[in-house]
Write a protein that holds these residues in place. Structure first.
Motif, PDB file in Angstrom:
ATOM      1  N   ASN A 242       0.819  -1.219   0.000  1.00 58.56           N
ATOM      2  CA  ASN A 242       0.000   0.000   0.000  1.00 58.56           C
ATOM      3  C   ASN A 242       0.852   1.269   0.000  1.00 58.56           C
ATOM      4  O   ASN A 242       0.660   2.171   0.821  1.00 58.56           O
ATOM      5  N   LEU A 243       1.753   1.330  -0.964  1.00 57.62           N
ATOM      6  CA  LEU A 243       2.621   2.510  -1.101  1.00 57.62           C
ATOM      7  C   LEU A 243       2.053   3.426  -2.180  1.00 57.62           C
ATOM      8  O   LEU A 243       1.657   2.958  -3.256  1.00 57.62           O
ATOM      9  N   TRP A 244       2.028   4.713  -1.920  1.00 55.90           N
ATOM     10  CA  TRP A 244       1.502   5.697  -2.869  1.00 55.90           C
ATOM     11  C   TRP A 244       2.568   6.749  -3.127  1.00 55.90           C
ATOM     12  O   TRP A 244       3.016   7.416  -2.199  1.00 55.90           O
ATOM     13  N   ASN A 272       0.677  -3.803  -4.091  1.00 50.07           N
ATOM     14  CA  ASN A 272      -0.149  -2.593  -4.149  1.00 50.07           C
ATOM     15  C   ASN A 272       0.692  -1.324  -4.046  1.00 50.07           C
ATOM     16  O   ASN A 272       0.681  -0.618  -3.041  1.00 50.07           O
TER      17      ASN A 272
HETATM   18  C1  LIG Z   1      -3.716   0.042  -1.964  1.00 54.56           C
HETATM   19  O1  LIG Z   1      -3.014   1.082  -1.335  1.00 54.56           O
HETATM   20  C2  LIG Z   1      -3.735   2.290  -1.215  1.00 54.56           C
HETATM   21  C3  LIG Z   1      -2.809   3.298  -0.569  1.00 54.56           C
HETATM   22  O2  LIG Z   1      -1.656   3.443  -1.328  1.00 54.56           O
HETATM   23  C4  LIG Z   1      -4.969   2.083  -0.404  1.00 54.56           C
HETATM   24  O3  LIG Z   1      -5.731   3.271  -0.361  1.00 54.56           O
HETATM   25  C5  LIG Z   1      -5.816   0.970  -1.004  1.00 54.56           C
HETATM   26  O4  LIG Z   1      -6.897   0.694  -0.182  1.00 54.56           O
HETATM   27  C6  LIG Z   1      -4.947  -0.278  -1.160  1.00 54.56           C
HETATM   28  N1  LIG Z   1      -5.717  -1.302  -1.849  1.00 54.56           N
HETATM   29  C7  LIG Z   1      -5.895  -2.506  -1.347  1.00 54.56           C
HETATM   30  C8  LIG Z   1      -6.678  -3.446  -2.180  1.00 54.56           C
HETATM   31  O5  LIG Z   1      -5.458  -2.833  -0.248  1.00 54.56           O
END
Ligand SMILES: *[C@@H]1O[C@H](CO)[C@@H](O)[C@H](O)[C@H]1NC(C)=O
Length: 407
Positions: A242-244, A272
């Motif tokens: 979950n890296l942005w 992700n």
């Molecule tokens: C992927 O990461 C983003 C943050 O970068 C988060 O908002 C999103 O929920 C994540 N998606 C999943 C499927 O975990």
């Protein structure tokens, strides 16, 4: 006292000084309790000198001890001026989850690289939940160490400028990091870290001065930042989810890299990752995924690279599963790292070499689910057509893709 520190040179008087600070802090805290809901600790009133010469390490650690030990939100103030700070560890857990650093001045590392030596980190934050850093310049003074390394002499490895370890809910706004000895910023074992408006600069030939390195962390956001260094602008290590990354300009440097992965047999994956609205100027790579050629449980999946502009980038789009930078002691095996569901969307610009797209994937674990969509990369400003090269790579191309897809 529940604080860890590594000071250099003045340790002998540390405990005496702490007694003095402790009294000063207790009385100032008593004053602020009645007046307001935030305790404020100014490093100068705790003994720091804005002259860039006197060692202010103890004052910074004392300010941290007071702010972290405060039951109410606490601000540490660093006024204008240059503050020399040696290796320091700022440890939690804290008694409040709103410690704020308000930095107007420049914090400089010791000019003599032997002071930090092999310490690994200069400013270390660990086990902190709820902290923000606003403003400030961190000057790692790395040039002398880079020169030592370039001369082939025996040199210490140096120190990362600022390292966040096992922490959560951290916001870093408008921080400038200059001339780190080693990496500039490392985020390790953290959750929910927002880095915004960072400026990170080191010379394009400085060794291992990565801008931001993220590993074993979830929910990290890097936005609106300018990074130019001698290594990766941003590197993404194993265990990052979950890296942005959004609105980042990179160059000089080695680009934005996922990896290197697969260094260890047992390794957690990368999942992700979104990289969007990024600009690369004159970098060695643009959007890169790299893994060593050896067995590993590692993986990289669900990666989106969107809206990137390349200007004279040597390897604009590259997956390299035979990564071995110095070509010595290369493992020479098939990479165990599984790479899947990687999308490249709206990637435009110029390649400094003929091969603008290169997917060199593992024979044992071919790349799967690669998508190219609206990609246009030319070799040296349209003089000659660029090329794409694929080994063990599967996926699809949509819309305009130039050079034409080899998937
Ligand atoms: C992927 O990461 C983003 C943050 O970068 C988060 O908002 C999103 O929920 C994540 N998606 C999943 C499927 O975990």
């Amino acid at each position: 006292m529940a604080l860890t520190m590594r000071s250099h040179g003045t340790l002998g008087v540390a405990s005496l000084l702490f007694m003095v600070f402790h009294i000063a802090i207790t009385s100032s805290q008593a004053r602020t309790v009645a007046a307001e809901t935030t305790a404020v600790y100014d490093v100068v009133s705790l003994g720091a000198k804005p002259d860039g010469i006197a060692d202010s390490t103890l004052a910074f650690v004392a300010a941290w001890h007071a702010a972290c030990g405060s039951e109410m939100p606490a601000t540490i103030g660093v006024p204008p001026g240059r503050f020399l700070v040696g290796g320091a560890t700022f440890s939690g857990p804290c008694k409040n989850n709103a410690v704020r650093w308000h930095i107007e001045g420049v914090i400089t590392a010791p000019a003599d690289y032997n002071v930090l030596g092999n310490a690994g980190t200069w400013l270390l934050f660990q086990s902190v939940d709820g902290m923000s850093i606003s403003g400030g310049v961190l000057d790692g003074q790395g040039a002398a160490l880079w020169a030592c390394k370039a001369s082939g002499k025996n040199c210490p490895s140096g120190a990362t400028t600022i390292f966040f370890s096992n922490s959560r809910n951290i916001a870093v706004n408008k921080l400038t990091s200059l001339n780190s000895q080693l990496f500039h910023i490392v985020i390790n074992g953290c959750q929910n870290v927002r880095l915004q408006g960072a400026k990170i600069f080191a010379s394009g030939d400085s060794p291992n001065t990565d801008g931001v390195h993220v590993q074993l962390s979830s929910g990290v956001t890097i936005m609106n930042s300018r990074i130019g260094t001698g290594d990766d602008c941003i590197s993404v290590g194993a265990g990052t989810t979950n890296l942005w990354i959004e609105n980042v300009a990179c160059g000089p440097g080695h680009g934005i890299s996922i990896g290197s992965l697969g260094k260890d047999l047992e390794e957690s994956g990368v999942e992700n990752v979104t990289v969007k609205n990024v600009v690369f100027g004159g970098t060695q790579n643009g959007l890169r995924i790299k893994s060593w050629g050896r067995p590993s449980t590692g993986f990289a999946k669900n990666i989106l690279f969107q809206h990137a502009i390349m200007s004279n980038v040597k390897n604009p789009i590259v997956i390299d599963q035979n990564y071995c930078p110095n070509k010595i002691n290369c493992p020479g095996q098939f990479s165990g790292v599984k790479i899947s569901d990687v999308t490249y969307q709206d990637i435009h610009g110029t390649s400094a070499t003929e091969v603008a797209i290169k997917f060199d994937c593992s024979p044992k674990n071919p790349c799967a689910g690669i998508r190219l969509e609206d990609v246009k990369l030319t070799y040296k400003n349209d003089q000659r057509p660029a090329q794409a090269s694929c080994v063990n790579a599967g996926g699809l191309a949509f819309g305009l893709v130039q050079p034409s897809s080899c998937l």
